[in-house]
Write a protein that holds these residues in place. Structure first.
Motif, PDB file in Angstrom:
ATOM      1  N   VAL A   6      -4.367   4.568  -8.563  1.00 41.71           N
ATOM      2  CA  VAL A   6      -4.916   3.633  -8.529  1.00 41.71           C
ATOM      3  C   VAL A   6      -6.022   3.843  -7.817  1.00 41.71           C
ATOM      4  CG1 VAL A   6      -4.626   1.394  -7.650  1.00 41.71           C
ATOM      5  CG2 VAL A   6      -2.926   2.434  -8.935  1.00 41.71           C
ATOM      6  N   PHE A   7      -5.936   4.505  -6.619  1.00 40.14           N
ATOM      7  CA  PHE A   7      -6.699   5.439  -5.360  1.00 40.14           C
ATOM      8  C   PHE A   7      -7.792   5.899  -6.264  1.00 40.14           C
ATOM      9  CE2 PHE A   7      -4.995   4.036  -1.729  1.00 40.14           C
ATOM     10  CZ  PHE A   7      -5.937   3.509  -0.796  1.00 40.14           C
TER      11      PHE A   7
ATOM     12  N   PHE B 145       7.629   1.715  -0.737  1.00 35.39           N
ATOM     13  CA  PHE B 145       8.360   2.435  -1.988  1.00 35.39           C
ATOM     14  C   PHE B 145       9.429   3.072  -1.390  1.00 35.39           C
ATOM     15  CE2 PHE B 145       3.527   3.942  -2.207  1.00 35.39           C
ATOM     16  CZ  PHE B 145       2.954   2.761  -3.211  1.00 35.39           C
TER      17      PHE B 145
ATOM     18  N   GLN C 102       5.962   6.475  -7.249  1.00 35.89           N
ATOM     19  CA  GLN C 102       5.275   5.689  -6.697  1.00 35.89           C
ATOM     20  C   GLN C 102       4.173   6.471  -5.774  1.00 35.89           C
ATOM     21  OE1 GLN C 102       7.614   1.639  -5.407  1.00 35.89           O
ATOM     22  NE2 GLN C 102       8.842   3.616  -5.250  1.00 35.89           N
TER      23      GLN C 102
ATOM     24  N   ALA D  28       1.599   7.189  -8.259  1.00 37.81           N
ATOM     25  CA  ALA D  28       1.134   5.746  -9.142  1.00 37.81           C
ATOM     26  C   ALA D  28      -0.134   5.257  -8.066  1.00 37.81           C
ATOM     27  CB  ALA D  28       1.731   4.869  -9.349  1.00 37.81           C
ATOM     28  N   LEU D  29      -0.229   5.241  -6.631  1.00 41.45           N
ATOM     29  CA  LEU D  29      -0.786   4.571  -5.686  1.00 41.45           C
ATOM     30  C   LEU D  29      -2.354   5.741  -6.167  1.00 41.45           C
ATOM     31  CD1 LEU D  29      -1.502   2.400  -3.793  1.00 41.45           C
ATOM     32  CD2 LEU D  29      -0.407   4.662  -1.832  1.00 41.45           C
TER      33      LEU D  29
END
Lengths: 133, 118
Positions: free
Chosen positions: A123-124, A91, A116, A119-120
């Motif tokens: 996703v988690f 990142f 980012q 975004a992570l």
């Protein structure tokens, strides 16, 4: 790759094996590069699971049972830490690899890095939700 | 002079770096830690569920993305990392590293196609 066809004998400077232990910056560089070993082993475990899946239910359950072993659990915990460290470095690197401009000025790095991480986190939550619901 | 094939590997390396950073942490946590420890319902990762997933069109694509890009990323880093460890890389190292990534990719693809057909 060495594509040289030359007959000359260039001077090759010796590389000491522990050069990266002498300086913190280089140690973290090597640590970052080493995270890829965990990624490689993890996807090979997944490929192995895919092979067992293709061989039927009994074979696949054998693979699932293997994931319960303490060695497997410890490996996955280390792999998780390695991938999170990889993510941190990746990142931080993104705004340097793709230089976005806002008018004449370079786009500031902070919002790119922060987005980012968001975004992570998304996703988690999505992956956990898929396995909980 | 022969055109370099490096941009292809670098592209795969970049895509793999994104997958490793964005998808693998959550996947490792679920498949390798929470489900084996029984924190999450192991029924979500039983034969029927996983088989249905990898043979669906989206599961097929996700499985390919999750295995193929990270292995190219990792083998690219390992190949260039050999230099850092003081190995003077030759064509053989190149073929072994990228050959392994190709083997893993091909095996994933073949297994998925085979399961979709049966």
């Amino acid at each position: 790759m060495n594509n040289s066809q030359s007959k000359r004998k260039p001077y090759v400077r010796d590389v000491k094996k522990d050069w990266w232990l002498k300086n913190r910056f280089y140690s973290f560089y090597m640590l970052r590069e080493f995270t890829c070993v965990f990624a490689a082993i993890y996807v090979v475990i997944l490929l192995w699971g895919l092979l067992r899946l293709s061989q039927g239910q009994v074979a696949f359950e054998g693979w699932l049972n293997a994931l319960h072993s303490p060695v497997a659990i410890v490996f996955h915990i280390l792999a998780l830490i390695a991938m999170l460290y990889h993510a941190k470095t990746w990142f931080a690197l993104a705004p340097k690899a793709t230089r976005l401009f806002k008018g004449e000025e370079l786009f500031p790095e902070k919002p790119i890095v922060l987005s980012q991480y968001i975004a992570l986190a998304v996703v988690f939550m999505v992956v956990l939700a898929i396995f909980i619901i | 002079m022969r055109r370099s094939d490096e941009p292809i590997y670098w592209g795969l390396f970049g895509a793999g770096g994104v997958v490793c950073a964005m998808l693998l942490p959550a996947l490792i946590l679920v498949t390798g830690i929470l489900i084996p420890l029984g924190v999450l319902d192991p029924g979500k990762m039983d034969y029927a569920h996983v088989h249905a997933f990898v043979t669906s069109w989206y599961g097929f694509i996700i499985t390919l993305v999750v295995i193929i890009f990270p292995i190219w990323h990792a083998m690219h880093r390992i190949y260039h990392g050999l230099h850092d460890l003081g190995v003077r890389t030759t064509r053989l190292h190149h073929y072994l590293c990228y050959g392994f990534a190709f083997f893993v990719s091909a095996a994933t693809f073949v297994l998925l196609i085979q399961m979709c057909g049966s």
